[in-house]
Enzyme design. Structure first.
Site, PDB file in Angstrom:
ATOM      1  N   GLY A 150      44.418  56.069  38.861  1.00 41.46           N
ATOM      2  CA  GLY A 150      43.158  54.990  38.116  1.00 41.46           C
ATOM      3  C   GLY A 150      44.143  53.783  37.325  1.00 41.46           C
ATOM      4  CG  ASN A 153      39.452  48.673  33.505  1.00 43.44           C
ATOM      5  OD1 ASN A 153      39.964  49.731  34.748  1.00 43.44           O
ATOM      6  ND2 ASN A 153      38.851  47.815  33.875  1.00 43.44           N
ATOM      7  CD  GLU A 250      36.292  49.801  44.160  1.00 52.19           C
ATOM      8  OE1 GLU A 250      36.108  49.112  43.407  1.00 52.19           O
ATOM      9  OE2 GLU A 250      34.834  50.677  44.689  1.00 52.19           O
ATOM     10  CB  CYS A 284      38.196  45.761  38.773  1.00 49.73           C
ATOM     11  SG  CYS A 284      36.407  46.430  38.366  1.00 49.73           S
ATOM     12  CD  GLU A 458      35.882  54.004  43.211  1.00 50.92           C
ATOM     13  OE1 GLU A 458      35.899  53.322  42.310  1.00 50.92           O
ATOM     14  OE2 GLU A 458      36.158  55.039  43.043  1.00 50.92           O
TER      15      GLU A 458
HETATM   16  P1  NAD Z   1      47.770  48.292  38.408  1.00 52.45           P
HETATM   17  O1  NAD Z   1      48.228  48.173  39.443  1.00 52.45           O
HETATM   18  O2  NAD Z   1      49.402  48.078  37.649  1.00 52.45           O
HETATM   19  O3  NAD Z   1      48.396  49.758  38.278  1.00 52.45           O
HETATM   20  C1  NAD Z   1      46.801  51.175  39.052  1.00 52.45           C
HETATM   21  C2  NAD Z   1      47.131  52.044  38.631  1.00 52.45           C
HETATM   22  O4  NAD Z   1      48.059  52.408  40.241  1.00 52.45           O
HETATM   23  C3  NAD Z   1      48.084  52.919  37.504  1.00 52.45           C
HETATM   24  O5  NAD Z   1      48.159  54.472  37.797  1.00 52.45           O
HETATM   25  C4  NAD Z   1      50.373  52.768  38.058  1.00 52.45           C
HETATM   26  O6  NAD Z   1      50.529  53.016  37.386  1.00 52.45           O
HETATM   27  C5  NAD Z   1      49.494  52.981  40.067  1.00 52.45           C
HETATM   28  N1  NAD Z   1      51.011  52.042  40.571  1.00 52.45           N
HETATM   29  C6  NAD Z   1      51.430  51.308  40.336  1.00 52.45           C
HETATM   30  N2  NAD Z   1      52.008  51.056  41.339  1.00 52.45           N
HETATM   31  C7  NAD Z   1      52.126  52.455  41.966  1.00 52.45           C
HETATM   32  C8  NAD Z   1      52.495  52.223  44.036  1.00 52.45           C
HETATM   33  N3  NAD Z   1      53.814  51.450  43.794  1.00 52.45           N
HETATM   34  N4  NAD Z   1      51.561  53.787  44.234  1.00 52.45           N
HETATM   35  C9  NAD Z   1      50.995  53.577  43.452  1.00 52.45           C
HETATM   36  N5  NAD Z   1      50.675  54.243  42.411  1.00 52.45           N
HETATM   37  C10 NAD Z   1      51.240  52.636  41.790  1.00 52.45           C
HETATM   38  O7  NAD Z   1      46.867  48.322  37.469  1.00 52.45           O
HETATM   39  P2  NAD Z   1      46.603  48.558  36.083  1.00 52.45           P
HETATM   40  O8  NAD Z   1      46.967  46.964  35.303  1.00 52.45           O
HETATM   41  O9  NAD Z   1      46.627  49.533  35.827  1.00 52.45           O
HETATM   42  O10 NAD Z   1      45.133  47.924  36.270  1.00 52.45           O
HETATM   43  C11 NAD Z   1      44.181  46.805  36.223  1.00 52.45           C
HETATM   44  C12 NAD Z   1      43.898  45.873  37.908  1.00 52.45           C
HETATM   45  O11 NAD Z   1      43.106  47.298  38.312  1.00 52.45           O
HETATM   46  C13 NAD Z   1      43.129  44.200  38.138  1.00 52.45           C
HETATM   47  O12 NAD Z   1      43.996  44.207  38.705  1.00 52.45           O
HETATM   48  C14 NAD Z   1      41.664  45.090  37.998  1.00 52.45           C
HETATM   49  O13 NAD Z   1      41.174  44.278  38.294  1.00 52.45           O
HETATM   50  C15 NAD Z   1      42.122  45.849  38.760  1.00 52.45           C
HETATM   51  N6  NAD Z   1      40.564  47.118  38.404  1.00 52.45           N
HETATM   52  C16 NAD Z   1      39.631  47.533  39.635  1.00 52.45           C
HETATM   53  C17 NAD Z   1      38.912  47.776  39.301  1.00 52.45           C
HETATM   54  C18 NAD Z   1      37.543  48.384  40.524  1.00 52.45           C
HETATM   55  O14 NAD Z   1      36.886  49.077  40.763  1.00 52.45           O
HETATM   56  N7  NAD Z   1      37.799  47.503  41.482  1.00 52.45           N
HETATM   57  C19 NAD Z   1      38.823  48.722  38.311  1.00 52.45           C
HETATM   58  C20 NAD Z   1      38.845  48.263  37.085  1.00 52.45           C
HETATM   59  C21 NAD Z   1      40.713  47.760  37.477  1.00 52.45           C
END
Ligand code: NAD
Length: 484
Positions: A150, A153, A250, A284, A458
């Site tokens: 996850g 946000n 996502e 997002c 989703e």
């Molecule tokens: P992020 O990519 O930094 O982290 C997301 C998750 O991935 C975290 O739980 C993190 O610990 C994990 N993660 C990081 N590196 C990893 C790896 N190498 N392997 C597996 N897991 C890993 O994102 P964030 O800063 O938490 O969230 C913001 C981003 O999420 C924005 O780009 C936003 O647009 C996106 N987002 C998308 C949606 C959607 O439904 N499309 C919804 C909410 C947020």
């Protein structure tokens, strides 16, 4: 008021589990910057325990009828609704989002997902195809062990949007919340099990990217669903590909919101506010490139500034507050960096973009105008309260400019000319489009992106296809012959 301190770091095999061997992760309340709890990152032993519990529990769950599985999910939905206030407070502690939002958008949408997929579970079927005397029937089977990862946000919603369809289809899940917001998913797990979910079917482990990476590449795992940024999505998709695992991605966006001269002004301003400043802009699908047709631009900017001046940036636990802090110091720094770039590249800051003189990670809602397509703030995802106004003349021009991005999560059009609205959304390259509204996300509608914004959907019946697979069975009743 709920005590935000978690019972323990992880939830495995139906119970809270602590293991202080893993690195400590402080839980920080974004509105004050105070540490309100602590969890520990999952060690390899914890990761294995969660995966093993899920693997062991899944076959018996899949063997239950869909109606039996669904009943448990729907019971969990009712329990969530009954606890909405305390769950909303916890979501506010985790994210800093104002209670005014969390009371209506987080545990409620998680409950919607549990209720919806709980309702669908009993009607999941394959199909029958007749070939003369012979026929094929298909069996809809679960994928097995699903990993959910996850973003920070919408921690309650994301935990349920992944868990509910996975469980409805007969899968087990190991979910890793964002390290920034570790609290809410634990409550989702707790409620699911109180509602009767057998132990092992929904597990939560904490940690940073390394824990996510360990989960994604484990041979026990059949499917990975990530909500996160594009760079993380690339890594997770690649790791999943090694094991030919199913994925749902996502990811981020840089979505256009297009306002034509004939739009109803107050509705268009409302749309722009909801598309940029709900959850302090940390959504997002936000429509951050606001294309405004020349004729309506002065009136639009005037009303937008006037209405933003009435936003209440107060204690998020006070229901009168309607705008909260950024989720973390790091995220505020990132957003401030974009604001500085916007100014340096010649965009004009109409209002906002400044810190408040108080503890916590507060940033006032910012509006830039005179933004051009090549500026950094018009090209890159900011994920904060920054709205960019770009001017346009006609439909063909704005369509080309709106689609000129590698992302494709969402897009919105405000106009009273309905043929034009439908023409536009047909041509807009986005997974989710809005006409005269923005950011509605009912569980009954598919949600997801095209281009670099993601893979899969989703919510809705579409999610079922991403958490199940079909087995074809050819049955011959006619005489079988062979050539020799
Ligand atoms: P992020 O990519 O930094 O982290 C997301 C998750 O991935 C975290 O739980 C993190 O610990 C994990 N993660 C990081 N590196 C990893 C790896 N190498 N392997 C597996 N897991 C890993 O994102 P964030 O800063 O938490 O969230 C913001 C981003 O999420 C924005 O780009 C936003 O647009 C996106 N987002 C998308 C949606 C959607 O439904 N499309 C919804 C909410 C947020």
């Amino acid at each position: 008021m709920i005590d935000p301190k978690p019972t323990a770091s992880h939830f495995i095999n139906g119970a809270y589990v602590e293991d202080t061997e893993g690195a400590a992760i402080d839980v920080i309340y974004p509105a004050t910057g105070e540490v309100i709890g602590r969890v520990h990152s999952a060690t390899p032993q914890i990761v294995q325990a969660a995966l093993a519990a899920a693997k062991a529990a899944q076959p018996a769950w899949a063997a239950m009828t869909g109606t039996e599985r669904g009943r448990i999910l729907r019971r969990a939905a009712d329990m969530m609704r009954a606890q909405n206030r305390s769950l909303s407070e916890l979501e506010t502690y985790d994210t800093g989002k104002p209670l005014q939002e969390t009371l209506v958008a987080d545990a409620t949408s998680a409950a919607d997902a549990l209720e919806y997929f709980g309702g669908l579970a009993g009607s999941l079927t394959g199909e029958h195809v007749q070939f003369g005397e012979d026929f094929v029937y298909t069996i809809r089977e679960p994928l097995g062990l699903c990993v959910g990862i996850g973003a920070w946000n919408y921690p309650t919603q994301i935990a349920a949007w992944k868990g509910a369809p996975a469980l409805a289809c007969g899968n087990a899940m190991v979910f890793k919340p964002s390290e920034t917001t570790p609290l809410c998913a634990l409550k989702v797990a707790e409620i699911l099990h109180e509602a009767g979910l057998p132990a092992g079917l929904y597990n939560v482990v904490q940690g940073l990217g390394d824990v996510g990476a360990a989960l994604v590449s484990d041979p026990l795992v059949d499917k990975v669903s990530l909500t996160g940024s594009l760079p993380t999505g690339r890594k997770v998709y690649a790791a999943a590909a090694e094991g030919m695992r199913h994925v749902t991605m996502e990811l981020g966006g840089k979505s256009p919101l297009i306002i034509f001269d004939d739009a109803e002004l107050e509705a268009a301003v409302s749309g722009a506010i909801l598309a940029n400043f709900y959850s302090s802009g940390q959504i997002c699908s936000n429509g951050t490139r606001v294309f405004v047709q020349k004729g309506i631009k002065p009136a639009f900017l005037k009303r937008l500034s006037e209405r933003l001046a009435t936003a209440v940036l107060g204690d998020p636990m006070d229901e009168a507050s309607n705008f909260g802090p950024m989720v973390s110091e790091r995220q505020r720094d990132i957003v401030e960096g974009f604001i500085a770039k916007g100014k340096a590249e010649g965009a004009r800051l109409v209002c906002g973009g400044t810190r408040l003189d108080r503890p916590g990670f507060w940033l006032t809602p910012a509006v830039f105008t005179d933004v051009t397509d090549q500026m950094t703030i018009a090209k890159e995802e900011i994920f904060g309260p920054v709205l960019s106004v770009l001017e346009f003349d006609d439909e063909a021009e704005v369509l080309a400019r709106a689609n000129d991005t590698d992302y494709g999560l969402a897009a919105g059009v405000f106009t009273q000319n309905l043929p034009r609205a439908h023409r536009m959304v047909k041509a807009l390259e986005a997974g989710t489009c809005y006409i005269n509204t923005y950011n509605d996300a009912p569980v009954e509608a598919p949600f997801g992106g095209v281009k670099l914004s993601g893979v899969g959907r989703e919510n809705s019946k579409a999610a079922i296809n991403h958490y199940s697979q079909l087995k074809s069975v050819y049955v011959r009743l006619s005489q079988l012959e062979a050539p020799y």
